[in-house]
Design an enzyme around this catalytic site. Structure first.
Site, PDB file in Angstrom:
ATOM      1  N   GLU A 144      -6.534  -3.219   4.052  1.00  0.00           N
ATOM      2  CA  GLU A 144      -7.889  -3.503   4.551  1.00  0.00           C
ATOM      3  C   GLU A 144      -8.864  -3.739   3.411  1.00  0.00           C
ATOM      4  O   GLU A 144      -9.769  -4.579   3.512  1.00  0.00           O
ATOM      5  CB  GLU A 144      -8.373  -2.336   5.428  1.00  0.00           C
ATOM      6  N   GLU A 145      -8.703  -3.005   2.309  1.00  0.00           N
ATOM      7  CA  GLU A 145      -9.644  -3.112   1.196  1.00  0.00           C
ATOM      8  C   GLU A 145      -9.537  -4.450   0.469  1.00  0.00           C
ATOM      9  O   GLU A 145     -10.405  -4.792  -0.331  1.00  0.00           O
ATOM     10  CB  GLU A 145      -9.425  -1.962   0.208  1.00  0.00           C
ATOM     11  N   ASP A 153      -4.976   2.203   2.788  1.00  0.00           N
ATOM     12  CA  ASP A 153      -5.186   1.848   1.390  1.00  0.00           C
ATOM     13  C   ASP A 153      -6.592   2.247   0.972  1.00  0.00           C
ATOM     14  O   ASP A 153      -7.480   2.409   1.815  1.00  0.00           O
ATOM     15  CB  ASP A 153      -4.942   0.356   1.161  1.00  0.00           C
TER      16      ASP A 153
END
Length: 505
Positions: free
Chosen positions: A195-196, A129
């Protein structure tokens, strides 16, 4: 009387001489790099980046796998991306010793079974992502999802963070299995989709899926090879992060009676109250831990790359700490190594120009030093502001990770592979100041390393999450070769006892 004075003078001179000898001794001996005696079958053969692999990388960057916030992801793009990966790397799943799992609908986990069950497996991680780029579209040289190549660079959101890691790992493992066949040691390739926005649905779910596995080491994205880090230092530094800072976001707010702007009372103004608090936070940084935290090992290893005079100072932080602290605190990059950082990122108040607002708030984001906790950082903030009218709300807290050892198999392989690919660099343990998915794997191993094998100039660091994010075609080729060596060296390497060639006083 004269004899007593001479004896006293000789004693003082002897003490001073011994003191300076200790300083010189530490500069010459103590700081020598302490490495494993490792034997690896060396090779000068490097893979050239094929047009197909480069095109595959570009196509992956064109899929806008954006994470906007915790409840807003482009799930259509995520599914398109997953389909693209499985189609492009279909050969990987054709091996009988390779299995694939789709975790929590969107995250990917490959298991490449080794033929020696006595060896602990290891895990390479990345995420696919990306952060939004639309707000900055008009300032980009090219459309952020066009993956245009210009003067040897691929411009795209995700080119550095972090699709280059994922694609280069997949290219590398494909090459490895073609050339070497089944590995000795089991390999996991873990790719998170969020993850972001914290990784709770992706990497955390992967870690839960692997909860009964004990890993030899984990390698995730992280610090990189940076040029021109410090004045007078020509050697590019390859930071292999052994620890990750914590993360704390706090909203501070105040309620007052308000009023008309024609009769203001500065002492009761919600804006002035918070402005005063912000000024106090700026003037009183969180305490420095120089000499006690992981940054100490970084600096002492860094000393070997300098001339002898600077080496004397960095080898003897125990005595020169105040001077070194003053110098490092002047640069935001080096200051972030010493302490918990404080950043005011949001301020809100007011709705009309002639009305004194009854409410004001500001948000502070801290990146927490390894030797502090969320609780200690908050207590320090409240102590510094010293105003009981100010309330707070903890928005998010993630404690710092433990510090991974540098005398491990994983660190040695990463370090050695770096020296094989990147000539003229100096590898040393670093500190990851941002959050990564790797923190979710802490129950699976103590050996977690955060490192991105990309060589950048110091001024290029602002491209992360910024305008004109890009990666050179050569850097992408280097990444494929680096990860190939990780797979190869883990099979070839024989780790002997640690050579203790450093004597600590």
């Amino acid at each position: 009387m004269a004899k007593k004075f001479i004896k006293f003078f000789i004693s003082i001179s002897s003490i001073i001489t011994i003191f300076f000898l200790i300083i010189l001794y530490r500069a010459y001996i103590v700081n020598q790099p302490c490495r494993h005696d490792i034997k690896i079958i060396e090779t000068n053969n490097k893979f050239k980046l094929s047009e197909k692999a480069l095109d595959r990388f570009q196509q992956s960057l064109k899929i806008p796998t954006i994470s906007f916030d915790h409840n807003n992801q482009n799930k259509t793009a995520l599914l398109e991306y997953i389909g693209f990966i499985r189609k492009e790397f279909f050969e990987l799943e054709s091996y009988e010793f390779v299995s694939f799992n789709l975790i929590n609908n969107f995250s990917l986990l490959y298991k490449i079974e080794g033929n020696d069950p006595t060896l602990k497996p290891y895990l390479l991680a990345a995420h696919f992502d990306v952060v939004p780029a639309n707000v900055q579209n008009d300032k980009w040289k090219f459309d952020p999802f066009s993956a245009e190549i210009d003067e040897g660079f691929v411009y795209a959101r995700g080119s550095l963070d972090d699709k280059s890691s994922m694609l280069s790992q997949l290219e590398a493992i494909t090459l490895f299995l073609k050339n070497k066949g089944q590995p000795k040691r089991t390999i996991f390739l873990a790719y998170g989709h969020d993850e972001e926005i914290s990784g709770h649905q992706g990497a955390k779910s992967i870690a839960d899926f692997l909860k009964d596995i004990k890993l030899e080491f984990v390698l995730d994205e992280g610090t990189m090879i940076v040029e021109n880090v410090l004045p007078g230092l020509d050697t590019p530094l390859a930071y292999i992060s052994t620890a990750e800072k914590g993360y704390l976001t706090i909203k501070f707010y105040v309620n007052t009676t308000g009023g008309h702007s024609s009769m203001p009372n500065p002492d009761e103004s919600s804006i002035f109250i918070l402005a005063d608090a912000i000024s106090k936070l700026k003037a009183n940084k969180q305490p420095s831990f120089l000499g006690y935290g992981p940054e100490t090992k970084l600096l002492t290893r860094l000393a070997t790359t300098f001339g002898f005079l600077k080496r004397i100072f960095l080898s003897n932080i125990w005595i020169f700490r105040p001077l070194i602290e003053i110098i490092l605190s002047k640069n935001p990059t080096t200051d972030s190594l010493l302490r918990t950082t404080t950043a005011v990122t949001i301020i809100k108040s007011g709705f009309k120009e002639n009305v004194l607002p009854t409410y004001a708030e500001f948000v502070v984001n801290h990146r927490i030093h390894s030797l502090q906790s969320c609780k200690e950082v908050l207590e320090y903030d409240l102590l510094v502001m010293n105003d009981k009218r100010i309330n707070y709300e903890i928005i998010e807290c993630s404690e710092p990770t433990s510090i991974s050892p540098i005398d491990s198999l994983g660190y040695s392989i990463i370090e050695h592979s770096t020296y094989q690919i990147f000539e003229g660099v100096s590898a040393l343990p670093g500190i990851m100041v941002a959050l990564t998915d790797s923190r979710y794997y802490s129950n699976l191993t103590e050996n977690i390393y955060r490192y991105l094998p990309i060589r950048l100039k110091n001024e290029d660091l602002k491209r992360y999450h910024g305008i004109d994010e890009r990666i050179s075609v050569q850097s992408y080729e280097d990444m494929i070769n680096f990860y190939y060596l990780i797979f190869k060296n883990t099979d070839d390497l024989h780790l002997n006892d640690l050579i203790k060639n450093r004597i600590e006083l």
